[in-house]
Design an enzyme around this catalytic site. Structure first.
Site, short mmCIF file in Angstrom:
data_model
loop_
_atom_site.label_atom_id
_atom_site.label_comp_id
_atom_site.label_asym_id
_atom_site.label_seq_id
_atom_site.Cartn_x
_atom_site.Cartn_y
_atom_site.Cartn_z
N ARG A 176 0.83 -1.21 0.00
CA ARG A 176 0.00 0.00 0.00
C ARG A 176 0.86 1.26 0.00
O ARG A 176 0.40 2.33 0.35
CB ARG A 176 -0.95 0.01 1.20
CG ARG A 176 -0.27 -0.14 2.55
CD ARG A 176 -1.28 -0.05 3.67
NE ARG A 176 -0.67 -0.32 4.96
CZ ARG A 176 -1.29 -0.12 6.11
NH1 ARG A 176 -2.51 0.36 6.15
NH2 ARG A 176 -0.68 -0.40 7.25
N ASP A 205 -6.46 -3.92 0.27
CA ASP A 205 -7.05 -2.94 -0.64
C ASP A 205 -6.08 -1.82 -0.98
O ASP A 205 -6.41 -0.92 -1.75
CB ASP A 205 -8.34 -2.36 -0.05
CG ASP A 205 -8.14 -1.68 1.30
OD1 ASP A 205 -7.00 -1.39 1.67
OD2 ASP A 205 -9.16 -1.43 1.98
N ARG A 249 5.49 9.84 3.64
CA ARG A 249 6.63 9.66 4.53
C ARG A 249 7.94 9.82 3.77
O ARG A 249 7.98 9.64 2.54
CB ARG A 249 6.55 8.33 5.26
CG ARG A 249 6.36 7.10 4.40
CD ARG A 249 6.11 5.89 5.29
NE ARG A 249 6.10 4.66 4.53
CZ ARG A 249 5.99 3.45 5.10
NH1 ARG A 249 5.90 3.34 6.40
NH2 ARG A 249 5.99 2.36 4.35
N ARG A 288 15.00 -2.29 2.96
CA ARG A 288 14.85 -3.03 4.20
C ARG A 288 15.75 -4.26 4.25
O ARG A 288 16.28 -4.68 3.23
CB ARG A 288 13.39 -3.50 4.33
CG ARG A 288 12.39 -2.36 4.18
CD ARG A 288 11.18 -2.77 3.34
NE ARG A 288 10.31 -1.61 3.07
CZ ARG A 288 9.41 -1.18 3.94
NH1 ARG A 288 9.21 -1.82 5.06
NH2 ARG A 288 8.70 -0.11 3.66
N ASP A 335 11.09 -7.29 7.33
CA ASP A 335 10.68 -6.36 6.28
C ASP A 335 10.37 -4.98 6.84
O ASP A 335 10.10 -4.04 6.07
CB ASP A 335 9.47 -6.91 5.51
CG ASP A 335 8.30 -7.23 6.42
OD1 ASP A 335 8.44 -8.16 7.22
OD2 ASP A 335 7.26 -6.55 6.33
N ASN A 336 10.41 -4.82 8.17
CA ASN A 336 10.20 -3.52 8.80
C ASN A 336 11.49 -2.97 9.41
O ASN A 336 11.44 -2.07 10.24
CB ASN A 336 9.13 -3.62 9.89
CG ASN A 336 7.76 -3.92 9.34
OD1 ASN A 336 7.46 -3.61 8.20
ND2 ASN A 336 6.91 -4.52 10.15
#
Length: 495
Positions: free
Chosen positions: A98, A131, A182, A189, A258-259
């Site tokens: 997203r 979504d 952002r 990552r 992944d963060n």
């Protein structure tokens, strides 16, 4: 549509360094327009880092660019692919589900470029069953916390602007959509490296590592083994970041690989929280049933994630021994940084052999009495060596007061041993122990008002958190203990 309006013409043209990588690294696509966007929040400080100002908000086209409704000159929107371990389990391919990168702009200080990314800009090939939208609730939380962490001096991505829309999206309930823009030098990552390693595509792994070295760590290119040097540096930054999180009581909540930022930044604000009633086992993420990402586990998980990155970089580094050597410094770096930060929080100017006992005893009191973390350290700065009677505001936070009194006597003795001065120590402690942090209930109040199209509390809270170490007596209530209703607040991975 390409922007040509006068206000946005003041912006330099976008570039996109990530788009210079081979096509396998991303998918080029347009953001999905969001109907009738409106301004929710704007950070003057983040804007200044790319030479922007609030005056640009006067042009409606500006809002359209940072909602994804128009494409600015030079922007090459894309979604990046990556993989990762989630809650310790290999999850395979993930990617920007997203988030869509608009490209990058030159930093105002001339030091590199800053990538701008729209979070909530619609579906991508990596959305899986999602979504592609973000909701107003989570967007406000990320916006406020990104900027609050920056004000605390903790490495982090930044947040430029939040836009909202009346478009409805379904989560646990029906909510409205929003987009947060952002900013970071890069959003690459640990999972970006893991993606190519686990797909055994080592050529792409090398391309990625070379790009990271050239763009963000050029000084390491002269090392005998630049890839080993890269892992060493990322490990160091990660260890220091974990110590900084612990020192302010910040809990990320979802430390999947992944963060984790390859630049050592706090990345991806979801179910985060700041420690209130101290409990080392506290889990801020309601989804984390096993407590993998509890407060006390964060340093170890930071190290685990570095080992996951090391595994992915092994084909480049060349040997297990060199990879282990690159990772070996984590514990020493974390402990040294944590020791320095805790000494500063306690106002100790020197390091003595028994300081660890004093600090351990302090944390035992915090744990046993579930003392408010932020208020304890802030009020500790008011302690006077020769006036135990003045400790009452601090003692009021603590259930086991005899235990605190015994500890305070030892603390005073330790302060006397280095001839500590009350006034100068107070200034030093207040400069590192924030009075204001983004407590979940404060964010919730701002969110509740924003849902009614009243964004004044977002702006007010942002202004308070911009100066977390200042007294700000006119905003004293924002430093109070949380109200009883706040104990029922929960955040999860959907936040």
């Amino acid at each position: 549509m390409t922007i040509t309006s006068d206000a946005t013409a003041a912006l330099p043209s976008f570039g996109n360094r990530f788009a210079d990588l081979p096509p396998a690294f991303y998918t080029r696509l347009q953001p999905t327009p969001l109907p009738a966007p409106y301004l929710v929040g704007f950070s003057d400080e983040a804007a200044a880092t790319i030479g922007m100002s609030r005056a640009m908000l006067d042009d409606p086209a500006f809002l359209d660019v940072f909602t994804g409704n128009r494409i600015a000159d030079g922007s090459l929107p894309l979604a990046a692919v990556y993989s990762g371990h989630q809650f310790g389990v290999w999850a395979g391919q993930l990617g920007d589900g997203r988030a869509i990168s608009l490209g990058d702009l030159p930093a105002a200080d001339g030091q590199g470029r800053i990538e701008l990314q729209l979070k909530g800009a619609g579906q991508t090939p990596y959305s899986r069953m999602g979504d592609g939208r973000a909701v107003l609730r989570s967007s406000i939380r990320e916006f406020l916390c990104s900027e609050a962490m920056a004000a605390l001096g903790i490495p982090t991505t930044r947040a430029l602007v939040v836009t909202g829309s009346d478009q409805r999206v379904m989560r646990e309930t029906v909510e409205t959509a929003a987009v947060v823009t952002r900013m970071a030098p890069s959003f690459i990552r640990f999972g970006s490296f893991e993606h190519w390693y686990y797909n055994q595509r080592f050529d792409e792994l090398k391309v990625l590592a070379d790009a990271v070295l050239e763009q963000f760590y050029p000084e390491l290119l002269q090392q005998e083994n630049p890839y080993k040097a890269l892992l060493t540096e990322v490990t160091r930054r990660t260890a220091e970041l974990m110590a900084q999180w612990q020192a302010v009581g910040f809990m990320h909540g979802v430390m999947n690989t992944d963060n984790m930022s390859i630049l050592g930044l706090t990345l991806d604000y979801g179910p985060f929280g700041f420690m209130e009633a101290f409990d080392a086992r506290h889990i801020c993420n309601h989804t984390d049933q096993q407590g993998r990402y509890s407060y006390q586990m964060q340093p170890r998980i930071g190290q685990w994630n570095c080992f996951a990155l090391g595994q992915a970089m092994l084909p480049l580094i060349g040997s297990v021994e060199d990879t282990e050597a690159a990772l070996a410094g984590y514990e020493a770096v974390f402990e040294a940084k944590q020791e320095a930060l805790l000494h500063a929080k306690l106002g100790l100017a020197t390091f003595q052999p028994d300081d660890d006992k004093l600090i351990d005893a302090m944390f035992a009191i915090l744990q046993n009495s579930h003392v408010d973390f932020t208020l304890f350290f802030r009020r500790l700065g008011e302690l006077q060596i020769g006036n135990p009677a003045g400790d009452e505001p601090l003692r009021d936070l603590i259930i086991d007061r005899p235990a605190f009194d015994a500890w305070a006597a030892q603390y005073r003795q330790r302060l006397r041993a280095e001839n500590s001065d009350d006034a100068s120590r107070r200034l030093a402690m207040h400069a590192v122990n924030p009075k204001y942090v983004l407590r979940n209930y404060l964010a919730q109040v701002a969110i509740d008002r924003a849902l009614q199209k009243d964004f004044s509390e977002v702006e007010k809270l942002q202004a308070i958190l911009r100066r977390p170490f200042d007294e700000q007596p006119e905003h004293e209530k924002y430093a109070d203990l949380p109200p009883d209703w706040a104990s029922h607040l929960e955040v999860s991975c959907s936040s």
